[in-house]
Scaffold this active site. Sequence first.
Site, PDB file in Angstrom:
ATOM      1  N   SER A  14     -20.822  21.093  -6.385  1.00 30.76           N
ATOM      2  CA  SER A  14     -21.262  20.951  -5.092  1.00 30.76           C
ATOM      3  C   SER A  14     -21.323  19.519  -4.957  1.00 30.76           C
ATOM      4  O   SER A  14     -21.730  18.800  -5.670  1.00 30.76           O
ATOM      5  CB  SER A  14     -22.571  21.668  -4.886  1.00 30.76           C
ATOM      6  OG  SER A  14     -23.122  21.235  -3.604  1.00 30.76           O
ATOM      7  N   TYR A  36     -31.679  22.341  -7.004  1.00 31.98           N
ATOM      8  CA  TYR A  36     -30.228  22.770  -6.978  1.00 31.98           C
ATOM      9  C   TYR A  36     -29.514  21.334  -7.156  1.00 31.98           C
ATOM     10  O   TYR A  36     -28.328  21.637  -8.188  1.00 31.98           O
ATOM     11  CB  TYR A  36     -29.980  23.255  -5.561  1.00 31.98           C
ATOM     12  CG  TYR A  36     -28.579  23.235  -5.178  1.00 31.98           C
ATOM     13  CD1 TYR A  36     -28.147  24.511  -5.702  1.00 31.98           C
ATOM     14  CD2 TYR A  36     -27.850  22.548  -4.657  1.00 31.98           C
ATOM     15  CE1 TYR A  36     -26.541  24.961  -5.359  1.00 31.98           C
ATOM     16  CE2 TYR A  36     -26.495  22.734  -4.254  1.00 31.98           C
ATOM     17  CZ  TYR A  36     -25.947  23.927  -4.762  1.00 31.98           C
ATOM     18  OH  TYR A  36     -24.589  24.443  -4.628  1.00 31.98           O
TER      19      TYR A  36
END
Length: 399
Positions: free
Chosen positions: A209, A237
């Site tokens: 990501s 995350y």
Amino acid sequence: MASSSSSESNNDERETTTTTTSFKSNKTGLGWMEWLRGWFYLAYEMLFQRIMASHLQNPMPLPPLNDFTCIITGSTSGIGRETARQLAESGAHVVMAVRNTKAAHDLIQKWQDEWSGRGLPLNIEVMELDLLSLASVVRFSEAWNARSGPLHVLINNAGIFSIGEPQKFSKDGYEEHMQVNHLAPALLSVLLLPSLIRGSPSRIVNVNSIMHQVGFVDTEDMNVTSGKRKFTSLVGYSGSKLAQVMFSSVLHKKLPAEAGISVVCVSPGIVQTNVARDLPKIVQAAYHLIPYFIFSAEEGKITTPYADMQSCSSRSSLFAATDPQIPEYCEMLKADEWPVSAFISQDCRPTNASEESHNLETSYRVWEKTLQMVGLPSDAVERLIEGEDVDCKYGARDD
């Protein structure tokens, strides 16, 4: 006199190195410039990803993939589902490694019905895998390796981003973002090395990501429980995604050329999910005001009235899994001693990972800590490459 000057110079260099190492070791977070740069990259990708990917075809054309076996985690929804479908329609043997096996079987039936009359039935199977259980990862790997067949591509696609929720821990005692996004895929990648070697040239594709750009990893506080940093789902995350890049970089270096395994991280772009609540308010505003620029993971369609086309969300994964130049690119990075493994952006072009990911000292600490946390010996990769058996401490555990 020259000898004395040289000695003083060497002492100065040693002192500088010691100071630098000490500084790196004591680092407790990103500097404000690194943090600002990370958010700039995030905003830039959000605004311009559609433009940057405009040269790509929709859907991405794939070569015939007969005799090509691919394991995809998290393939019942979003990016993983689209990736699995396209690979299967190109002739690949696709293994859906998922927790919800019923949903996967229902999806296969739907795809078979839609594909009927267009060619041979799709070659897809389902195997159970729960990334919140390291014992499940070991069982899956043992079952697959027992087939003694080749594995050409492992796509570590599954991931979680528990927006705004309180900190949660797996049954193994690890923070859930760190386990699902990093620890479990790392264990799976290492344990499947024997099958990947049989499928050489093969690839490990980690769906990462752009959020890793604002991530930080403290190897002494992987669970973010020490109190040095306040836990938010964004911290969990982004840190887990950075850990994945760092681990991938060391794995890339440790795999010899003769093993024939390429390690690649990819960014699918900014994909429209319910992530905005945990982002800075200015990013939240942009996220809601410019839906035209944001990709949708669901079945590859863009959620905008202005276009009816496939999104780019799965293309970087498909590109990394099938493009013939990927192995050559990975070997070039290794030959140049580049500190980070290959990273492919959402427009299917090589890009640079975050500045923090280039910190080799931290990357090797992440490597060592990860192997310790998943219950593997420090020489697991070397032994598996040599054809030896390696025991994982989670192998005998029951859920």
